[in-house]
Design an enzyme around this catalytic site. Sequence first.
Site: not given
Ligand code: GLY
Length: 370
Positions: A122, A144, A186, A228, A238, A242, A246, A249, A253, A267
């Site tokens: 957990r 993430k 990035e 970031k 997000e 946040r 992107n 992106h 994508h 990517h």
């Molecule tokens: N890579 C985008 C984020 O971490 O929100």
Amino acid sequence: MERCVHVPLEGRAYDVVIGPGLLAQAGERIMPLLRRPKVAVLTDETVAALHLEELRAGLAYAGIEMEALALPPGESTKAWPQFTRAVEWLLEMRVERNDVVVAFGGGVIGDLAGFAASVLRRGVRFVQIPTSLLAQVDSSVGGKTGINAPQGKNLIGAFHQPSLVLADTEVLGTLTPRDFLAGYGEVAKYGLLGDAEFFAWLEEKGPALAAGDMEARVEAVARSVQMKADIVVRDETEQGDRALLNLGHTFCHALEAATGYGDRLLHGEGVAIGCALAFELSSQLGLCSQEDPSRVRAHLKAMGMKCDLSDIEGELPSAEALLDLMGQDKKVVDGQLRFILARGIGEAFVTADVPKPIVLQILKEALDQR
Ligand code: GLY
């Protein structure tokens, strides 16, 4: 030369340490987190062959024992089979609730190991030791974690913040130039989305940074991570800001899906092309000047990066098919595509208010140039 960016999330604050030679110091850096001098390391076979013994020695220097599991390299590892293998290995290694898992690798390993740590007993703590530029400036920070599903990328996962990030910039020296530049996509994204001065700095220092200038590398990683961290602290899960991360992106994508998430388009390369297209779209919507997309593409070109659809080898689907692939994006809300657009370099914002015919037009023009 070392830098430290603090991520002040309440109850889950952590440091991102950036600089050369951190592998050798991993033991003393991680030791304060440990209840017993033992860690389980998840890595991939490529990183293990290049750097695992250095990490082992760095941990041993502080008296920390390490067990490691090296998974196959590549995006296909980020799925249930290797995830199950990793979790079961951690249980076999008798990793306890108070132990720490170490994610030692690029974005695939960081995401998979972080997710494994989030569900193991957990939730156990984990330390990110990112070895790719992309992982150092993006995926290792912000919590993430997850794996891919047959239905799409990163669709299974959890928010689970690391307890520490050690970004050893010396390790970047073993990346192929292509992988390094993909990660740089990035880095450029951060300047484009929120810091025009940083983008101007990159225009000046980018080539030296790519050639190996360590001070410039540390500075670029630290400034990216700081941006970031600021965004993640404002909007960890997000709900709003946040999504700015992107930038590029939505296009990316669709291009990744069209090219099979493989070697044809990495990517970070997709992000760079996506940023150029997002600025083109912003310019055609009258949001930013016509010079802005040209400036974005000029910098990417100067860095030797892909910046146009014509830089992608092989066939691409039609503009209509690409638009359809964009509709699968995680950022779709109530069936509406959300885009990150810009009022200028360093001034991005999130909007759902983009007429599909204009997006289609941009894609058609970009495909026609092939
Ligand atoms: N890579 C985008 C984020 O971490 O929100």
